[in-house]
Motif scaffolding. Structure first.
Motif, mmCIF file in Angstrom:
data_model
loop_
_atom_site.group_PDB
_atom_site.id
_atom_site.type_symbol
_atom_site.label_atom_id
_atom_site.label_comp_id
_atom_site.label_asym_id
_atom_site.label_seq_id
_atom_site.Cartn_x
_atom_site.Cartn_y
_atom_site.Cartn_z
ATOM 1 N N GLU A 1 -109.523 -55.693 69.132
ATOM 2 C CA GLU A 1 -108.550 -54.619 68.905
ATOM 3 C C GLU A 1 -107.204 -55.221 68.536
ATOM 4 O O GLU A 1 -106.829 -56.277 69.048
ATOM 5 C CB GLU A 1 -108.385 -53.761 70.165
ATOM 6 C CG GLU A 1 -109.637 -53.024 70.596
ATOM 7 C CD GLU A 1 -110.088 -51.932 69.628
ATOM 8 O OE1 GLU A 1 -109.259 -51.436 68.833
ATOM 9 O OE2 GLU A 1 -111.273 -51.592 69.666
ATOM 10 N N VAL A 2 -106.467 -54.530 67.669
ATOM 11 C CA VAL A 2 -105.118 -54.937 67.307
ATOM 12 C C VAL A 2 -104.162 -53.933 67.943
ATOM 13 O O VAL A 2 -104.295 -52.723 67.757
ATOM 14 C CB VAL A 2 -104.933 -54.974 65.772
ATOM 15 C CG1 VAL A 2 -103.520 -55.394 65.418
ATOM 16 C CG2 VAL A 2 -105.959 -55.908 65.138
ATOM 17 N N MET A 3 -103.229 -54.450 68.741
ATOM 18 C CA MET A 3 -102.271 -53.597 69.458
ATOM 19 C C MET A 3 -101.061 -53.296 68.580
ATOM 20 O O MET A 3 -100.782 -54.049 67.639
ATOM 21 C CB MET A 3 -101.833 -54.306 70.733
ATOM 22 C CG MET A 3 -102.973 -54.560 71.697
ATOM 23 S SD MET A 3 -102.335 -55.405 73.151
ATOM 24 C CE MET A 3 -103.735 -56.444 73.526
ATOM 25 N N PRO A 4 -100.352 -52.207 68.867
ATOM 26 C CA PRO A 4 -99.188 -51.836 68.050
ATOM 27 C C PRO A 4 -98.130 -52.944 67.951
ATOM 28 O O PRO A 4 -97.448 -53.055 66.939
ATOM 29 C CB PRO A 4 -98.621 -50.602 68.756
ATOM 30 C CG PRO A 4 -99.787 -50.025 69.484
ATOM 31 C CD PRO A 4 -100.648 -51.189 69.891
ATOM 32 N N GLU B 1 -102.872 -65.210 56.471
ATOM 33 C CA GLU B 1 -102.130 -65.843 57.556
ATOM 34 C C GLU B 1 -100.946 -64.970 57.905
ATOM 35 O O GLU B 1 -100.614 -64.024 57.196
ATOM 36 C CB GLU B 1 -101.668 -67.242 57.148
ATOM 37 C CG GLU B 1 -102.823 -68.221 57.016
ATOM 38 C CD GLU B 1 -102.356 -69.648 56.781
ATOM 39 O OE1 GLU B 1 -101.417 -70.088 57.470
ATOM 40 O OE2 GLU B 1 -102.937 -70.306 55.909
ATOM 41 N N GLU B 2 -100.310 -65.312 59.012
ATOM 42 C CA GLU B 2 -99.124 -64.596 59.431
ATOM 43 C C GLU B 2 -98.124 -64.586 58.280
ATOM 44 O O GLU B 2 -98.074 -65.559 57.534
ATOM 45 C CB GLU B 2 -98.522 -65.278 60.666
ATOM 46 C CG GLU B 2 -99.513 -65.361 61.797
ATOM 47 C CD GLU B 2 -99.168 -66.462 62.800
ATOM 48 O OE1 GLU B 2 -98.252 -67.257 62.536
ATOM 49 O OE2 GLU B 2 -99.820 -66.526 63.822
ATOM 50 N N PRO B 3 -97.398 -63.554 58.042
ATOM 51 C CA PRO B 3 -97.227 -62.400 58.904
ATOM 52 C C PRO B 3 -98.232 -61.275 58.666
ATOM 53 O O PRO B 3 -98.078 -60.199 59.216
ATOM 54 C CB PRO B 3 -95.812 -61.927 58.570
ATOM 55 C CG PRO B 3 -95.677 -62.247 57.114
ATOM 56 C CD PRO B 3 -96.465 -63.522 56.911
ATOM 57 N N ALA B 4 -99.244 -61.503 57.861
ATOM 58 C CA ALA B 4 -100.262 -60.463 57.648
ATOM 59 C C ALA B 4 -100.871 -60.082 58.997
ATOM 60 O O ALA B 4 -101.193 -60.960 59.798
ATOM 61 C CB ALA B 4 -101.340 -60.968 56.709
ATOM 62 N N PRO B 5 -101.023 -58.792 59.246
ATOM 63 C CA PRO B 5 -101.597 -58.394 60.531
ATOM 64 C C PRO B 5 -103.103 -58.669 60.567
ATOM 65 O O PRO B 5 -103.780 -58.613 59.539
ATOM 66 C CB PRO B 5 -101.321 -56.892 60.596
ATOM 67 C CG PRO B 5 -101.220 -56.465 59.176
ATOM 68 C CD PRO B 5 -100.665 -57.649 58.422
ATOM 69 N N PRO B 6 -103.615 -58.982 61.750
ATOM 70 C CA PRO B 6 -105.065 -59.173 61.872
ATOM 71 C C PRO B 6 -105.804 -57.846 61.725
ATOM 72 O O PRO B 6 -105.206 -56.775 61.848
ATOM 73 C CB PRO B 6 -105.239 -59.752 63.275
ATOM 74 C CG PRO B 6 -104.027 -59.328 64.021
ATOM 75 C CD PRO B 6 -102.932 -59.179 63.015
ATOM 76 N N LYS B 7 -107.094 -57.921 61.456
ATOM 77 C CA LYS B 7 -107.928 -56.737 61.272
ATOM 78 C C LYS B 7 -109.048 -56.750 62.307
ATOM 79 O O LYS B 7 -109.641 -57.795 62.571
ATOM 80 C CB LYS B 7 -108.520 -56.782 59.858
ATOM 81 C CG LYS B 7 -109.499 -55.680 59.556
ATOM 82 C CD LYS B 7 -110.114 -55.873 58.171
ATOM 83 C CE LYS B 7 -111.305 -54.951 58.013
ATOM 84 N NZ LYS B 7 -112.050 -55.214 56.794
ATOM 85 N N ARG C 1 -100.107 -58.034 68.954
ATOM 86 C CA ARG C 1 -101.057 -58.840 69.721
ATOM 87 C C ARG C 1 -102.462 -58.307 69.463
ATOM 88 O O ARG C 1 -102.629 -57.166 69.025
ATOM 89 C CB ARG C 1 -100.750 -58.771 71.218
ATOM 90 C CG ARG C 1 -99.433 -59.427 71.583
ATOM 91 C CD ARG C 1 -99.135 -59.316 73.068
ATOM 92 N NE ARG C 1 -99.136 -57.917 73.459
ATOM 93 C CZ ARG C 1 -99.496 -57.474 74.672
ATOM 94 N NH1 ARG C 1 -99.872 -58.309 75.605
ATOM 95 N NH2 ARG C 1 -99.465 -56.185 74.934
ATOM 96 N N PHE C 2 -103.461 -59.127 69.714
ATOM 97 C CA PHE C 2 -104.836 -58.676 69.503
ATOM 98 C C PHE C 2 -105.738 -59.189 70.614
ATOM 99 O O PHE C 2 -105.501 -60.242 71.196
ATOM 100 C CB PHE C 2 -105.362 -59.101 68.123
ATOM 101 C CG PHE C 2 -105.256 -60.559 67.801
ATOM 102 C CD1 PHE C 2 -106.310 -61.435 68.056
ATOM 103 C CD2 PHE C 2 -104.109 -61.074 67.196
ATOM 104 C CE1 PHE C 2 -106.219 -62.782 67.740
ATOM 105 C CE2 PHE C 2 -104.007 -62.422 66.877
ATOM 106 C CZ PHE C 2 -105.065 -63.281 67.147
ATOM 107 N N THR C 3 -106.760 -58.382 70.911
ATOM 108 C CA THR C 3 -107.754 -58.788 71.891
ATOM 109 C C THR C 3 -108.895 -59.457 71.148
ATOM 110 O O THR C 3 -109.140 -59.183 69.972
ATOM 111 C CB THR C 3 -108.283 -57.597 72.714
ATOM 112 O OG1 THR C 3 -108.918 -56.668 71.833
ATOM 113 C CG2 THR C 3 -107.156 -56.900 73.475
#
Length: 186
Positions: free
Chosen positions: A140-143, A112-118, A146-148
């Motif tokens: 995709e994970v943006m710098p 969960e947050e704050p772990a970045p998504p993969k 945010r993620f698509t």
């Protein structure tokens, strides 16, 4: 009308016992997440024909054991994973976001947050610690964090009961609470 007939040899090559990833992946080096995401993106044109209805939407729902008219975001995840990876898809046949969350936690594959998504993982929207209300694939994970996504039963506003398969941009820094399920680690 005129219906195309599938030759018996063609039917054997794409039988459910053989994951489609072997057909799609011939001669190209792709990871499992790449194969799953490529297949999910191919379904971006899919739209409902009525509330959780339509020939392809109903096929997705039925594949996961549901009845037409049911919410289908989790069914979409199962459909893509199982069609592309066959028995290599580690998550159970389910139409429930809560079951995906439980299974991921049981296998220590949820962060969960704050772990970045993969990339390739699933995102789950959480209403509470045990209530997941929507699921989709992280593309995709943006710098900026945010993620698509590619997600079923949503729309361009990211609602959980939308009208098709869509690509969205999601921001974990906003008011929505997310969990990430790394199915490749199961």
């Amino acid at each position: 009308g005129n219906r195309l007939r599938r030759s018996p040899s063609r039917a054997r090559r794409t039988s459910p016992a053989r994951p489609l990833a072997r057909t799609v992946n011939r001669g190209v080096s792709m990871g499992r997440a790449d194969v799953v995401l490529a297949a999910a993106k191919l379904l971006l044109p899919v739209r409902e024909a009525g509330a959780n209805r339509g020939r392809f939407v109903e096929a997705i729902i039925r594949f996961a054991g549901g009845e037409p008219g049911e919410p289908w975001c989790a069914s979409f995840v199962y459909y893509i994973g199982r069609k592309m990876l066959g028995s290599g898809w580690p998550l159970p046949k389910t139409r429930s976001c809560d079951v995906l969350l439980e299974q991921g936690r049981a296998h220590h594959a949820v962060s969960e947050e704050p772990a970045p998504p993969k990339r390739g993982a699933l995102f789950l929207i959480l209403a509470s610690d045990t209530d997941a209300t929507h699921v989709g694939f992280i593309d995709e994970v943006m710098p900026d964090g945010r993620f698509t996504t590619v997600e079923g039963n949503s729309n361009d506003r990211g609602v959980r009961d939308g009208d098709g398969v869509v690509a969205n941009v999601r921001d974990p820094k906003g008011p929505t609470r997310y969990a990430y399920l790394d199915w490749e680690g199961m």
